[in-house]
Scaffold this motif. Structure first.
Motif, short mmCIF file in Angstrom:
data_model
loop_
_atom_site.label_atom_id
_atom_site.label_comp_id
_atom_site.label_asym_id
_atom_site.label_seq_id
_atom_site.Cartn_x
_atom_site.Cartn_y
_atom_site.Cartn_z
N GLU A 84 2.40 0.30 3.96
CA GLU A 84 2.28 -1.05 4.51
C GLU A 84 2.63 -2.05 3.43
OE1 GLU A 84 -1.28 -1.88 7.22
OE2 GLU A 84 -2.02 -0.27 5.92
N PRO A 132 -4.37 5.28 -3.23
CA PRO A 132 -5.15 4.37 -2.38
C PRO A 132 -5.06 2.92 -2.86
CG PRO A 132 -6.60 5.57 -3.87
CD PRO A 132 -5.21 6.12 -4.08
N GLY A 133 -5.32 2.02 -1.95
CA GLY A 133 -5.47 0.61 -2.27
C GLY A 133 -4.22 -0.23 -2.13
N TRP A 134 -4.46 -1.53 -2.02
CA TRP A 134 -3.38 -2.52 -1.97
C TRP A 134 -3.12 -3.00 -3.38
CZ3 TRP A 134 -0.62 -4.02 2.26
CH2 TRP A 134 -1.10 -3.59 3.51
N GLN A 135 -1.85 -3.13 -3.73
CA GLN A 135 -1.51 -3.53 -5.09
C GLN A 135 -0.24 -4.35 -5.14
OE1 GLN A 135 -0.39 0.17 -7.38
NE2 GLN A 135 -1.36 1.03 -5.57
N ALA A 182 -9.37 -3.30 0.45
CA ALA A 182 -9.04 -2.22 -0.47
C ALA A 182 -8.06 -2.65 -1.58
CB ALA A 182 -8.46 -1.04 0.30
N THR A 183 -8.03 -3.95 -1.89
CA THR A 183 -7.18 -4.40 -2.99
C THR A 183 -7.71 -3.81 -4.30
OG1 THR A 183 -6.67 -6.45 -1.82
CG2 THR A 183 -6.26 -6.44 -4.18
N THR A 184 -6.81 -3.26 -5.11
CA THR A 184 -7.25 -2.57 -6.33
C THR A 184 -7.85 -3.54 -7.34
OG1 THR A 184 -5.12 -2.79 -7.45
CG2 THR A 184 -5.44 -0.83 -6.05
N ARG A 195 0.89 -1.18 0.00
CA ARG A 195 0.00 0.00 0.00
C ARG A 195 0.92 1.22 0.00
NH1 ARG A 195 -2.35 3.44 3.37
NH2 ARG A 195 -1.60 2.46 5.28
N HIS A 196 0.83 2.00 -1.08
CA HIS A 196 1.66 3.20 -1.20
C HIS A 196 1.16 4.32 -0.29
CE1 HIS A 196 2.98 1.53 -5.19
NE2 HIS A 196 4.12 1.96 -4.69
N THR A 197 2.03 5.28 -0.06
CA THR A 197 1.64 6.45 0.74
C THR A 197 0.91 7.48 -0.11
OG1 THR A 197 3.79 7.48 0.27
CG2 THR A 197 3.60 6.22 2.33
#
Length: 157
Positions: free
Chosen positions: A123, A49-52, A135-137, A44-46
């Motif tokens: 994260e 949004p979202g997990w990738q 929140a996975t993209t 998860r980037h700062t």
């Protein structure tokens, strides 16, 4: 054989003009799969949004595999232990009209230590395939489905 003189210079000038008029960007993403726990590594980037899936741009003078290895090290403290498999190439039209992403499956790797948060990565971690973060993209979910559910491969990221 490298051309010399006017023909070689002319070819290089046309190539430069082509690059200026039609620049294309290229990126890589890696699906790091831990077979033992049937989990995948997500970040998860700062700044978005979202997990990738981990990955990023291919730098000038860098191969796709070099870029993949660099991105996995930077974003996950992960080292590739055996040749990853190029699974597909996608047009990333949300990024630009000229962006493409090489998508790799990595099943042989080492992680020196869990990735600690920094200025880029908020994260990171391994998640079981049946318990991915909410929140996975959508693009990440599509790539996972293409690999593990044998979904049709989309030409788009």
């Amino acid at each position: 054989m490298r051309q010399t003189g006017w023909p070689g210079l002319r070819a290089r000038l046309f190539h430069l003009l082509f690059l200026l008029r039609r620049p294309m960007t290229l990126g890589v993403r890696g699906l790091v799969h831990d077979r033992a726990s049937n989990s995948v590594f997500l970040i998860r980037h700062t700044y978005v949004p979202g997990w990738q899936l981990p990955g990023g741009g291919v730098e000038v003078g860098e191969t796709l595999l070099e870029a993949l290895a660099r991105e996995l090290a930077e974003e996950g403290n992960i080292t590739i232990a055996a040749a990853p498999v190029l699974k597909s190439v996608h047009f990333n039209r949300r990024s630009s009209r000229r962006d493409h992403v090489g998508f790799y499956l990595i099943e042989s790797f080492k992680q020196t230590a869990p990735k600690a948060p920094d200025h880029e990565i908020a994260e990171a971690g391994f998640f079981p395939l049946d318990r991915l973060p909410e929140a996975t993209t959508p693009a990440t979910l599509r790539r996972i489905a293409e690999i593990f559910a044998k979904a049709e491969i989309s030409p788009y990221w």
